[in-house]
Design a protein around this motif. Structure first.
Motif, PDB file in Angstrom:
ATOM      1  N   TYR A  52      41.100  -3.423 -32.233  1.00 29.73           N
ATOM      2  CA  TYR A  52      41.267  -4.486 -32.120  1.00 29.73           C
ATOM      3  C   TYR A  52      40.108  -5.554 -32.320  1.00 29.73           C
ATOM      4  O   TYR A  52      38.750  -5.422 -31.956  1.00 29.73           O
ATOM      5  CB  TYR A  52      42.009  -5.479 -30.939  1.00 29.73           C
ATOM      6  CG  TYR A  52      41.433  -5.616 -29.452  1.00 29.73           C
ATOM      7  CD1 TYR A  52      41.748  -5.157 -28.862  1.00 29.73           C
ATOM      8  CD2 TYR A  52      41.394  -7.009 -29.555  1.00 29.73           C
ATOM      9  CE1 TYR A  52      41.002  -5.378 -27.364  1.00 29.73           C
ATOM     10  CE2 TYR A  52      40.788  -8.003 -28.318  1.00 29.73           C
ATOM     11  CZ  TYR A  52      40.813  -6.872 -27.238  1.00 29.73           C
ATOM     12  OH  TYR A  52      40.231  -7.297 -26.626  1.00 29.73           O
TER      13      TYR A  52
ATOM     14  N   ARG B  94      54.523  -2.835 -33.872  1.00 30.02           N
ATOM     15  CA  ARG B  94      54.800  -3.220 -32.917  1.00 30.02           C
ATOM     16  C   ARG B  94      55.750  -4.315 -32.235  1.00 30.02           C
ATOM     17  O   ARG B  94      56.187  -4.113 -31.502  1.00 30.02           O
ATOM     18  CB  ARG B  94      53.025  -3.920 -32.583  1.00 30.02           C
ATOM     19  CG  ARG B  94      51.428  -3.240 -32.804  1.00 30.02           C
ATOM     20  CD  ARG B  94      50.557  -4.447 -32.462  1.00 30.02           C
ATOM     21  NE  ARG B  94      50.715  -5.166 -30.883  1.00 30.02           N
ATOM     22  CZ  ARG B  94      50.857  -4.169 -29.952  1.00 30.02           C
ATOM     23  NH1 ARG B  94      49.715  -2.991 -30.604  1.00 30.02           N
ATOM     24  NH2 ARG B  94      50.085  -4.243 -28.963  1.00 30.02           N
ATOM     25  N   SER B  95      56.516  -4.319 -33.400  1.00 35.58           N
ATOM     26  CA  SER B  95      57.719  -5.128 -33.328  1.00 35.58           C
ATOM     27  C   SER B  95      58.457  -4.775 -34.492  1.00 35.58           C
ATOM     28  O   SER B  95      58.225  -4.856 -35.814  1.00 35.58           O
ATOM     29  CB  SER B  95      57.393  -6.858 -33.570  1.00 35.58           C
ATOM     30  OG  SER B  95      58.450  -7.211 -34.067  1.00 35.58           O
TER      31      SER B  95
ATOM     32  N   PRO C 145      42.775 -12.913 -33.600  1.00 29.87           N
ATOM     33  CA  PRO C 145      43.422 -13.600 -35.434  1.00 29.87           C
ATOM     34  C   PRO C 145      42.602 -13.515 -36.594  1.00 29.87           C
ATOM     35  O   PRO C 145      42.004 -14.186 -36.553  1.00 29.87           O
ATOM     36  CB  PRO C 145      43.658 -14.107 -34.711  1.00 29.87           C
ATOM     37  CG  PRO C 145      42.988 -14.745 -33.588  1.00 29.87           C
ATOM     38  CD  PRO C 145      42.913 -13.818 -32.810  1.00 29.87           C
TER      39      PRO C 145
ATOM     40  N   LYS D  68      52.793 -12.257 -39.823  1.00 26.61           N
ATOM     41  CA  LYS D  68      54.373 -11.870 -39.954  1.00 26.61           C
ATOM     42  C   LYS D  68      55.432 -11.854 -40.629  1.00 26.61           C
ATOM     43  O   LYS D  68      55.492 -13.276 -41.131  1.00 26.61           O
ATOM     44  CB  LYS D  68      54.202 -11.307 -38.904  1.00 26.61           C
ATOM     45  CG  LYS D  68      52.905 -10.844 -37.400  1.00 26.61           C
ATOM     46  CD  LYS D  68      53.503 -10.794 -35.873  1.00 26.61           C
ATOM     47  CE  LYS D  68      52.336 -10.687 -35.098  1.00 26.61           C
ATOM     48  NZ  LYS D  68      52.694 -10.530 -33.498  1.00 26.61           N
TER      49      LYS D  68
ATOM     50  N   CYS E 177      50.526 -15.903 -36.336  1.00 29.01           N
ATOM     51  CA  CYS E 177      50.315 -15.367 -35.278  1.00 29.01           C
ATOM     52  C   CYS E 177      49.279 -16.220 -34.285  1.00 29.01           C
ATOM     53  O   CYS E 177      48.179 -15.219 -34.461  1.00 29.01           O
ATOM     54  CB  CYS E 177      51.889 -15.085 -34.169  1.00 29.01           C
ATOM     55  SG  CYS E 177      52.977 -14.676 -35.392  1.00 29.01           S
TER      56      CYS E 177
ATOM     57  N   SER F 273      53.380  -6.748 -40.073  1.00 27.98           N
ATOM     58  CA  SER F 273      52.577  -7.536 -40.275  1.00 27.98           C
ATOM     59  C   SER F 273      53.016  -7.536 -42.009  1.00 27.98           C
ATOM     60  O   SER F 273      53.176  -6.257 -42.147  1.00 27.98           O
ATOM     61  CB  SER F 273      51.713  -6.423 -40.142  1.00 27.98           C
ATOM     62  OG  SER F 273      50.866  -7.006 -38.675  1.00 27.98           O
TER      63      SER F 273
ATOM     64  N   PRO G 195      47.857 -10.528 -37.474  1.00 30.62           N
ATOM     65  CA  PRO G 195      48.742 -11.223 -37.240  1.00 30.62           C
ATOM     66  C   PRO G 195      49.717 -12.208 -37.751  1.00 30.62           C
ATOM     67  O   PRO G 195      50.322 -14.036 -37.605  1.00 30.62           O
ATOM     68  CB  PRO G 195      48.437 -12.159 -35.572  1.00 30.62           C
ATOM     69  CG  PRO G 195      46.764 -12.153 -36.027  1.00 30.62           C
ATOM     70  CD  PRO G 195      46.843 -10.767 -36.781  1.00 30.62           C
TER      71      PRO G 195
ATOM     72  N   GLU H 150      47.838 -17.267 -31.781  1.00 30.38           N
ATOM     73  CA  GLU H 150      47.758 -16.562 -30.618  1.00 30.38           C
ATOM     74  C   GLU H 150      47.478 -14.745 -30.198  1.00 30.38           C
ATOM     75  O   GLU H 150      46.516 -14.333 -29.716  1.00 30.38           O
ATOM     76  CB  GLU H 150      48.137 -17.061 -29.962  1.00 30.38           C
ATOM     77  CG  GLU H 150      48.219 -18.002 -28.669  1.00 30.38           C
ATOM     78  CD  GLU H 150      48.863 -19.491 -29.855  1.00 30.38           C
ATOM     79  OE1 GLU H 150      49.869 -19.645 -30.477  1.00 30.38           O
ATOM     80  OE2 GLU H 150      47.367 -20.107 -29.920  1.00 30.38           O
ATOM     81  N   ASP H 151      48.437 -14.133 -31.385  1.00 32.62           N
ATOM     82  CA  ASP H 151      47.623 -12.675 -31.581  1.00 32.62           C
ATOM     83  C   ASP H 151      46.537 -12.012 -32.313  1.00 32.62           C
ATOM     84  O   ASP H 151      46.089 -12.865 -32.505  1.00 32.62           O
ATOM     85  CB  ASP H 151      48.903 -12.099 -32.452  1.00 32.62           C
ATOM     86  CG  ASP H 151      49.980 -11.858 -31.702  1.00 32.62           C
ATOM     87  OD1 ASP H 151      50.253 -12.857 -30.682  1.00 32.62           O
ATOM     88  OD2 ASP H 151      50.815 -11.246 -32.045  1.00 32.62           O
ATOM     89  N   LYS H 152      46.695 -10.940 -31.646  1.00 35.49           N
ATOM     90  CA  LYS H 152      45.500 -10.259 -31.621  1.00 35.49           C
ATOM     91  C   LYS H 152      45.151  -9.204 -33.188  1.00 35.49           C
ATOM     92  O   LYS H 152      46.943  -9.415 -33.993  1.00 35.49           O
ATOM     93  CB  LYS H 152      45.037  -9.124 -31.072  1.00 35.49           C
ATOM     94  CG  LYS H 152      44.918  -9.472 -29.556  1.00 35.49           C
ATOM     95  CD  LYS H 152      44.518  -7.937 -28.380  1.00 35.49           C
ATOM     96  CE  LYS H 152      44.092  -8.863 -27.499  1.00 35.49           C
ATOM     97  NZ  LYS H 152      44.628  -7.789 -26.275  1.00 35.49           N
TER      98      LYS H 152
END
Ligand code: RET
Ligand code: FE2
Length: 566
Positions: free
Chosen positions: A300, A228-229, A303, A254, A277, A234, A252, A279-281
């Motif tokens: 999903y 995703r990034s 977290p 990472k 993280c 991850s 999340p 707040e992430d899923k």
């Protein structure tokens, strides 16, 4: 706790006969081979984290009711460089090392630059992988080390990058019935992309039945999933497989690649470049093994941090998968030696207990299904998958059990419906004190424990010709904090969870991580024991190293978490 975690362990190079009490089943012939950290200081320098320790291989060879123990440090390049320098010169997970403190400013700057794309450690301390006829000690970097499973000698250093473009790879590969390996790794910022790569290593080099060919040369990429990034892929420690699918959690927790690129210069460890993280899923990727493509629905969940997948299987149009999950990354925080060695009871408390969670992922999502409806129609679980708009599905697990880690199953049931999980029981402290058998059907459990005993991961070995899933034994290496009690190999009857035998050895044994059991090749053919059943007579498959995970409800080779047909 110093005894368990902090102290350097002595090798036992010569096989040492164990004192056996009880009786070892006649059919149990082979070698339990395991890996884990054994050396935590070199000269005056100390590692910070338990996962940094230099790999110490050990084995219990079980033959005709006798047990022989040996142990040997993996002679990795890392080990040799450290021993030669008499200090830690190679960076590990929780310790950044500086090889040349006296270098002038120019070569120092060069050294910093060359660490931007770091050459990771080959201190393969986590697990053992079988690859064709060969065995490898593994960690999570791009390196694995071939070993001789009998003598524990260290052989070639293998760089995965020669065969597949991965900078990191898991220590928990899966095996299919033919012994082909399926593993996953992360390819970081290669040609502007970061992706998760699934790759297959065949059991035998294609076109050759001859031994000695390197199957790694024939590794092939099975599927790639874009991260995703680009700069924060991850972290993952394992994955799951069913008969037709692969389950991968993009969680999340990472790796921050920019932080990693500057870690050496900043004097911080790789571990400090990992962030949870909250707040992430957590994204659930389901890969179809036939099309080699991910199922397009975006599944999903909340977290969470998962290290170990237990098993996965298909039922009524769903992929069901079981994992050991945490609310945060406190597990890795806990294993800093400073925490483990001092005020253990006080400091070493997990802020989140590992729970066994079952997820159900519907394979065919009806586009017209009502938003908010539960797409799971499987009656065996209360896990839900709620339809949302835009092809999104929110999965909520069923929590099956609290306080367990290091899960193993009867590997013949990997990827298939199954009933039993063998694990170490852990509550608020990271070190197991009990061995657990959990029945996912009745939700009941059996336990083994003994005063001052600290069990390692329990490994299941099936009885030849086993009918029931739990026909077999549990092997676990037990160390003790009582100086009067020697460490021992515990052999439990997997059905009743009662002790069959123990083999005590007067050695300085370490608490290990993972390993496998290698049955003696052809032992029953040669010795004609145990008495052959009709089924054995009819069976034409060989026993032993060449035949991992054979049918007949029997699994000759007892390896990792999950996975049958790749
Ligand atoms: C050296 C190194 C790594 C090592 C990770 C290790 C050694 C993890 C061990 C995990 C264990 C033992 C988990 C048990 O559940 C990373 C972070 C992959 C990437 C950077 C270099
Ligand atoms: Fe693991």
């Amino acid at each position: 706790m110093e005894i368990i975690f902090g102290r350097n362990k002595k090798e036992q190079l010569e096989p040492l006969r164990a004192t056996v009490t009880g009786s070892i089943p006649a059919w149990l012939q082979g070698t339990l081979l395991r890996n884990g950290p054994g050396m935590h200081t070199v000269g005056d320098s100390k590692y910070n984290h338990w996962f940094d320790g230099l790999a110490l291989l050990h084995s219990f060879s079980i033959r005709d009711g006798e047990v022989f123990y040996r142990s040997k440090y993996l002679q990795s390049d890392t080990y040799n460089a450290n021993i030669e320098a008499n200090r830690i010169v190679v960076s590990e997970f929780g310790t950044m090392a500086y090889p040349d403190p006296c270098k002038n400013i120019f070569s120092k700057a060069f050294s910093y630059l060359s660490h931007t794309i770091p050459d990771f450690t080959d201190n393969c301390l986590i697990n053992i992988m079988k690859c064709g006829e060969d065995f490898y000690a593994t960690t999570e970097t791009n390196y694995i080390r071939k070993i001789d499973p009998q003598t524990l000698e260290t052989l070639e250093k293998v760089d995965y990058r020669k065969y597949v473009a991965v900078n990191l790879a898991t220590s928990h590969p899966h095996y299919d019935e033919a012994g082909n390996v399926l593993n996953m790794g992360t390819s970081i910022a290669d040609k502007g992309r970061t992706k998760y790569v699934m790759f297959k290593i065949p059991a035998t080099a294609p076109g050759s039945k001859k031994k000695g060919k390197n199957p790694l040369k024939h590794s092939e990429v099975f599927c790639s999933i874009p991260s995703r990034s680009l700069l924060s892929p991850s972290y993952y420690h394992s994955f799951g497989v069913t008969e037709n699918y692969v389950v991968f959690l993009e969680q999340p927790f990472k790796l921050d690649i920019l932080k990693m690129a500057t870690a050496y210069m900043r004097g911080v460890s790789w571990a400090s470049c990992m962030t949870f993280c909250k707040e992430d899923k957590t994204y659930i990727h389901i890969i179809d093994q036939k099309t080699r493509k991910p199922v397009p629905t975006k599944f999903y969940t909340d977290p969470m941090v998962v290290f170990h997948h237990v098993n996965a299987y298909e039922e009524d149009g769903c992929v069901l998968f079981d994992v050991i999950a945490y609310e945060d990354n406190s597990l890795y925080q806990l294993f800093y030696l400073a925490n483990l060695n001092k005020d253990f009871e006080e400091k070493s408390r997990l802020t989140s207990v590992p729970t066994l969670r079952r997820f159900a992922v519907p394979l065919h999502v009806d586009k017209d299904a009502e938003v908010g409806s539960n797409l799971v129609k499987v009656s065996s679980t209360t896990a839900t998958a709620l339809k949302e708009k835009d092809d999104h599905v929110y999965c909520q697990p069923e929590v099956l059990y609290e306080g367990l880690e290091l899960p193993r199953i009867n590997y013949a049931h990997n990827g298939k419906p199954y009933r039993y999980i063998f694990a170490a029981e852990v509550q608020w402290s990271p070190v197991p004190t009990k061995i657990l058998k959990y029945d996912v059907l009745t939700k009941s459990s059996l336990k083994w424990s003994e005063e001052s005993c600290w069990p390692a991961e329990p490994l299941f070995v099936p009885t030849p010709g086993a009918k029931d899933e739990d026909d077999g034994v549990i092997l676990s290496a037990i160390i003790s904090t009582d100086p009067q009690k020697l460490p021992f190999l515990l052999i439990l009857d997997a059905k009743s969870f009662t002790e069959l035998a123990r083999a005590s050895v007067d050695v300085d044994m370490h608490l290990d991580l993972h390993g496998l059991f290698i049955p003696d090749a052809g032992w029953n053919a040669v010795k004609q024991t145990p008495a052959k059943t009709q089924e054995d007579e009819n069976s034409d498959h060989p026993t032993g190293l060449t035949a991992p995970g054979l049918g007949h409800g029997e699994n000759d080779f007892t390896a990792g978490h999950g996975g049958k047909s790749l």
